[in-house]
Write a protein that holds these residues in place. Sequence first.
Motif, short mmCIF file in Angstrom:
data_model
loop_
_atom_site.label_atom_id
_atom_site.label_comp_id
_atom_site.label_asym_id
_atom_site.label_seq_id
_atom_site.Cartn_x
_atom_site.Cartn_y
_atom_site.Cartn_z
N SER A 48 7.17 -4.25 -16.27
CA SER A 48 6.86 -5.66 -15.98
C SER A 48 5.66 -5.75 -15.07
O SER A 48 5.46 -4.91 -14.19
CB SER A 48 8.08 -6.33 -15.31
OG SER A 48 7.72 -7.60 -14.86
N SER A 49 4.91 -6.76 -15.34
CA SER A 49 3.73 -6.96 -14.51
C SER A 49 4.09 -7.39 -13.09
O SER A 49 3.24 -7.43 -12.21
CB SER A 49 2.82 -8.03 -15.15
OG SER A 49 3.54 -9.24 -15.29
N ASN A 50 5.37 -7.67 -12.85
CA ASN A 50 5.79 -8.04 -11.52
C ASN A 50 6.05 -6.85 -10.62
O ASN A 50 6.38 -7.00 -9.44
CB ASN A 50 7.06 -8.91 -11.58
CG ASN A 50 6.79 -10.25 -12.28
OD1 ASN A 50 5.69 -10.79 -12.15
ND2 ASN A 50 7.79 -10.77 -12.98
N ALA A 51 5.95 -5.63 -11.19
CA ALA A 51 6.22 -4.44 -10.39
C ALA A 51 5.12 -4.25 -9.36
O ALA A 51 3.95 -4.60 -9.58
CB ALA A 51 6.31 -3.21 -11.28
N SER A 52 5.49 -3.69 -8.21
CA SER A 52 4.53 -3.41 -7.14
C SER A 52 4.21 -1.92 -7.13
O SER A 52 5.10 -1.08 -7.30
CB SER A 52 5.12 -3.83 -5.78
OG SER A 52 5.37 -5.22 -5.75
N VAL A 53 2.90 -1.61 -6.92
CA VAL A 53 2.43 -0.22 -6.88
C VAL A 53 1.70 -0.01 -5.57
O VAL A 53 0.85 -0.84 -5.18
CB VAL A 53 1.49 0.09 -8.06
CG1 VAL A 53 0.99 1.53 -7.96
CG2 VAL A 53 2.21 -0.14 -9.39
N GLN A 54 2.05 1.10 -4.90
CA GLN A 54 1.32 1.44 -3.69
C GLN A 54 1.03 2.94 -3.65
O GLN A 54 1.82 3.75 -4.14
CB GLN A 54 2.10 1.01 -2.45
CG GLN A 54 3.43 1.68 -2.25
CD GLN A 54 4.10 1.25 -0.94
OE1 GLN A 54 3.53 0.51 -0.13
NE2 GLN A 54 5.34 1.69 -0.74
N VAL A 66 -3.28 1.98 -0.17
CA VAL A 66 -3.55 0.72 -0.82
C VAL A 66 -2.28 0.28 -1.56
O VAL A 66 -1.51 1.12 -2.01
CB VAL A 66 -4.75 0.83 -1.80
CG1 VAL A 66 -4.45 1.80 -2.92
CG2 VAL A 66 -5.15 -0.53 -2.36
N ALA A 67 -2.11 -1.00 -1.67
CA ALA A 67 -0.95 -1.53 -2.39
C ALA A 67 -1.40 -2.66 -3.29
O ALA A 67 -2.34 -3.40 -2.98
CB ALA A 67 0.11 -2.02 -1.40
N GLY A 72 -1.41 -9.58 -4.80
CA GLY A 72 -2.78 -9.04 -4.83
C GLY A 72 -2.85 -7.61 -4.31
O GLY A 72 -1.84 -6.93 -4.17
N THR A 73 -4.07 -7.18 -4.01
CA THR A 73 -4.33 -5.80 -3.59
C THR A 73 -4.64 -5.79 -2.10
O THR A 73 -5.43 -6.59 -1.61
CB THR A 73 -5.53 -5.20 -4.36
OG1 THR A 73 -5.22 -5.24 -5.75
CG2 THR A 73 -5.79 -3.77 -3.92
N VAL A 74 -4.01 -4.82 -1.42
CA VAL A 74 -4.18 -4.71 0.02
C VAL A 74 -4.55 -3.26 0.37
O VAL A 74 -3.82 -2.34 -0.01
CB VAL A 74 -2.90 -5.12 0.78
CG1 VAL A 74 -3.11 -4.97 2.29
CG2 VAL A 74 -2.48 -6.53 0.42
N LYS A 75 -5.73 -3.06 1.05
CA LYS A 75 -6.14 -1.74 1.53
C LYS A 75 -5.74 -1.61 2.98
O LYS A 75 -6.12 -2.41 3.82
CB LYS A 75 -7.65 -1.57 1.40
CG LYS A 75 -8.16 -1.60 -0.03
CD LYS A 75 -9.68 -1.39 -0.06
CE LYS A 75 -10.20 -1.47 -1.48
NZ LYS A 75 -11.68 -1.27 -1.52
#
Length: 648
Positions: A48-54, A66-67, A72-75
């Motif tokens: 799912s596009s709702n998954a979070s990746v870090q 980075v997450a 959104g994207t957070v460095k």
Amino acid sequence: MDFLILLSLCLVSWRGAWGQKDANNNVVEAEEGDVASIPCTAYRAEQSSNASVQWLYEKNSVQKIVAIGPHGTVKEDSELKERVNLENVTLIISGVRVQDERTYICQVEKSSVDIAESKVRLRVYKAPEFPEIKLPTAGLPVNEKAEVATCESKNGFPAPNIAWYKNGFPLQHDHDGVEVSYQNTQESSGLVTVMSILNMQVVQSDNDAVLYCEVSYHVPGGDFMMESKKENLTVYYPNTKVTLYKEKPSGSVKEGDTVELRCVGDGNPQPEITISKKDTDGSSLVEQPSLILENVQRGASGGYVCTGIDYSDGYHEASAEIELHVHFLDPPIFSEKSPLLVNLGDNLSVSCEVNGSSKAEIVWQKNGKDYFHGDLLNLDEVDYDISGNYTCFVHLPDVPELNVTNNLEIVVAGKPDVSVSSKVLSVNENELVTVTCRAIGHPAADITWSINGSVDGNIDELEVTSELTFRVTQDLINTSISCVATNLYGSSEEEIQLEQSAEMTVSTVIPVTDLVTTAVPDSGSDLVTTAVPDSVSDLVTTAVAVSGSEENVIQETTRAGSHGVIIVVVIVCILLLAILGAVLYFLYKKGRISCGRSGKQDITRPGEKEHIVVEMKPDSPAEESVLLPGSQEKKPPGDQEKYMDIRN
């Protein structure tokens, strides 16, 4: 060595892609300064596009980089913040540094209880600089174990491997007294400098041995190696003897050469060397390992001695000797002075004397060709062909390039030897003729001719040539001209016979009034005429007159040969015919010969017409003759003349 080469080839054949994942070990390789792409294997595209990746990495404790998620994207990591990016979920690190080498973790969170994780190891490489080898400035003492050389490889990552080679063969640690140690230095940049130290026990045969080191390293493109420059090992060992030899020239020594004598010891370093000539006052002494003699002369021949003193292991003195032989060859000397004057027909003996360092070979040459072998030139009964320049060529068989020469001029003196271009010459009157006379002799002869004309002369050493050009007159035909050559020793003469050319042709018609005739009185009108020329050079002409033709003359022309025999034969034949005619006429007048029935005979063959006849009158003078026509009127019987038949 062969094993290392094979191993290197195997490593080189393996290729990895920069920034590409090693699927088996989850390792990504990158070279310093390049871009590294680190994949997240825990992420699935169908998730799912709702998954979070870090992304995180391990440094003392886990650090977040980075997450990316619904917000959104957070460095977060300040160390990599300016050099990281995400492409989908792939971590991109630009400007890779050696400090970036670590394990990177990718976490995919589908829910608070459903978290997937993958780890990738990033390895960073940097090729080292060119290796530098150093040897001691002084030599190494023989049979002592010491530090032989060092090899330094700077600014590589990770630390490269260093191997040693002597004369092309690898040196192994703990083998044949070889010890190899390493010193690694971490630079502030994170790069590593490696120094390898070689220790070994050197022997005398190690002197001038070739040493070098080899650095092998790995980069993402494969395994590579670099070799240092090659250096010669210097080993010190004592001198036990010295050797004195001739460095140059390589062959025999002759006067004028440059000679170098060299003295060397069998140790290292070389001993203190002096070279001098034996049996001298020391003026030829030189304190150096070589003695150079320029433009050497025969006086330099003799013994030379070399002395070497070695202080490396106390005091040791050694010496050696050599014999120098300088070849020489003086110019030859003749027993007679040049030019040598010898009389024609005399015997001659001349010697060529030489002085050389060894037995010489002597050859007499003339006109560039070998004439006689040996020092003595013997000539019997000399003639003018002997005159000329002779070379005495002398050389030493032991030294082929050493040769000398001397020239001797031999002059044969005597009265001239004369020759002419032709002893018999066929000529014609008024013809312009050139004849040649040559005279050989010494001194050069003067040539004179017995007749006048245009004279052209030439002198070539002993030979004098004279050409006479003249016009032939009647007085010169069947005579001879002479050429006379004269010098101080006498004169010689040669003649040229001039003969009438056989090619000249004379043609003469004898008038009827000049014929010598004989008439036989008889009836009829046919006459016989015989003519004899006054000169043998005239033509013989026979004419026969026939009635009805008053001046028909048949001319027969023949050439007179140059030989008297033919002329004599012709004259004799004509005289015999004249005598025969006179005898027949005489017999007829005496009545001893009858003329036949009619008293007249036709001397022509049956059927022939119009022939020339001559009437011969008995009461007329013998020289007179009259041409009559072939057909005349009949005379009275009393007036008819008698004729003689000479047909048969």
